[in-house]
Write a protein that holds these residues in place. Sequence first.
Motif, PDB file in Angstrom:
ATOM      1  N   UNK A 201       0.779  -1.192  -0.092  1.00 59.96           N
ATOM      2  CA  UNK A 201      -0.076  -0.027  -0.086  1.00 59.96           C
ATOM      3  C   UNK A 201       0.854   1.082  -0.016  1.00 59.96           C
ATOM      4  N   UNK A 202       0.070   2.285  -0.104  1.00 63.28           N
ATOM      5  CA  UNK A 202       0.975   3.580  -0.097  1.00 63.28           C
ATOM      6  C   UNK A 202       0.100   4.509   0.857  1.00 63.28           C
ATOM      7  N   UNK A 203       1.197   5.026   1.627  1.00 59.36           N
ATOM      8  CA  UNK A 203       0.765   6.233   2.774  1.00 59.36           C
ATOM      9  C   UNK A 203       0.903   7.641   2.236  1.00 59.36           C
ATOM     10  N   UNK A 204      -0.143   8.298   2.262  1.00 61.71           N
ATOM     11  CA  UNK A 204      -0.017   9.746   1.842  1.00 61.71           C
ATOM     12  C   UNK A 204      -0.185  10.678   3.147  1.00 61.71           C
ATOM     13  N   UNK A 205       0.949  11.287   3.456  1.00 61.88           N
ATOM     14  CA  UNK A 205       0.953  11.717   4.711  1.00 61.88           C
ATOM     15  C   UNK A 205       1.293  13.441   4.719  1.00 61.88           C
ATOM     16  N   UNK A 206       0.515  13.970   5.452  1.00 62.13           N
ATOM     17  CA  UNK A 206       0.695  15.534   5.770  1.00 62.13           C
ATOM     18  C   UNK A 206       1.282  15.744   7.024  1.00 62.13           C
ATOM     19  N   UNK A 207       2.579  16.283   7.068  1.00 64.81           N
ATOM     20  CA  UNK A 207       3.059  16.154   8.388  1.00 64.81           C
ATOM     21  C   UNK A 207       3.540  17.581   8.858  1.00 64.81           C
ATOM     22  N   UNK A 208       3.298  17.853  10.042  1.00 66.68           N
ATOM     23  CA  UNK A 208       3.663  19.338  10.749  1.00 66.68           C
ATOM     24  C   UNK A 208       4.451  18.944  11.964  1.00 66.68           C
ATOM     25  N   UNK A 209       5.479  19.897  12.247  1.00 67.09           N
ATOM     26  CA  UNK A 209       6.307  19.794  13.472  1.00 67.09           C
ATOM     27  C   UNK A 209       6.414  21.162  14.188  1.00 67.09           C
ATOM     28  N   UNK A 210       6.257  21.293  15.294  1.00 71.27           N
ATOM     29  CA  UNK A 210       6.478  22.565  15.817  1.00 71.27           C
ATOM     30  C   UNK A 210       7.383  22.451  17.198  1.00 71.27           C
ATOM     31  N   UNK A 211       7.991  23.363  17.495  1.00 73.65           N
ATOM     32  CA  UNK A 211       8.862  23.082  19.161  1.00 73.65           C
ATOM     33  C   UNK A 211       8.866  24.711  19.646  1.00 73.65           C
ATOM     34  N   UNK A 212       8.776  24.639  20.771  1.00 70.08           N
ATOM     35  CA  UNK A 212       9.188  25.892  21.572  1.00 70.08           C
ATOM     36  C   UNK A 212       9.273  25.483  23.161  1.00 70.08           C
ATOM     37  N   UNK A 213      10.113  26.394  23.885  1.00 73.96           N
ATOM     38  CA  UNK A 213      10.272  25.898  25.191  1.00 73.96           C
ATOM     39  C   UNK A 213      10.928  24.838  25.339  1.00 73.96           C
ATOM     40  N   UNK A 214      10.298  23.844  26.095  1.00 73.77           N
ATOM     41  CA  UNK A 214      10.638  22.563  26.367  1.00 73.77           C
ATOM     42  C   UNK A 214       9.814  21.180  25.774  1.00 73.77           C
ATOM     43  N   UNK A 215       9.096  21.745  24.606  1.00 74.39           N
ATOM     44  CA  UNK A 215       8.248  20.547  24.246  1.00 74.39           C
ATOM     45  C   UNK A 215       8.471  20.585  22.796  1.00 74.39           C
ATOM     46  N   UNK A 216       8.349  19.351  22.044  1.00 77.42           N
ATOM     47  CA  UNK A 216       7.964  19.099  20.693  1.00 77.42           C
ATOM     48  C   UNK A 216       6.612  18.401  20.118  1.00 77.42           C
TER      49      UNK A 216
END
Length: 262
Positions: A201-216
């Motif tokens: 199969x094929x996965x279509x992925x929309x990916x978002x990453x944020x970070x600030x302070x002490x978290x991801x």
Amino acid sequence: MRSIRLVTATAAALLCAGALSACGPDNSGQDGGKTAAPAPTGATAAPTGGGTAKPTGGADDKGIPAKAWMDTKSIPMDETYHYAPLAANAKPVSGEVTFKGMELCHTAADKDQEGPLTGVAAKASVGFGGDRWTAQQTLLVHGDPTHSSGTKQLTNLAKGYLTDALKACAKTAPGATVKVNSAQDAPYFAAVLTIPQQDGSTATLHEYVTTDGGWVSELSVWATTKAGAQPKDAWKGPEDKYVATGMSAPLCEAFPGCDGHQ
């Protein structure tokens, strides 16, 4: 009468020594029972009413509070699917975190990543699966960066491991395509990937990453189809920057140390 009072006081003191929490403050770091109840351990379990995903280890044993999760209205495709609340489906992650993007790209574990990818963590998955869009937010918290410069370094390393793995997806998942939509100096990472899976199969992925302070924070929205097919429902979503804001704002409210410079 004086001797009776003395005996009574002595007995009370002994009881306190045997059960300190009943006679004085609890110094274990808990909040005296005011912390919300842990979230269910299963992604599809009914809400317990607390909405807190409580990990088994980490620097903060209170876990991820319900208010840290993004509002599902900020998730692409919510207009079509009306996703269930993330906090109600949150479950803790112990040990090294495997972000969904790394999982779909078949990124191999690396011992050098264990420190940055370990902390107070939880994930919440909502959606229908298969060729319909599923959304998962994964949160990793290292602590308050105002208390230690090393905390911010850990979050930057964790984000770097994740975004590097996404950019290199074609190396770990042959045939994958990666289109990075965010500018290099943007305070977030956004990309669209198509990733062949081992079952054909094929996965279509929309990916978002944020970070600030002490978290991801990672938000993955994906659908899996037979090779060459398209997801059942056409993609709809706000601009990437609005998705990123929807991810970051609740976390900055829930945890100290955000400086607005992700």
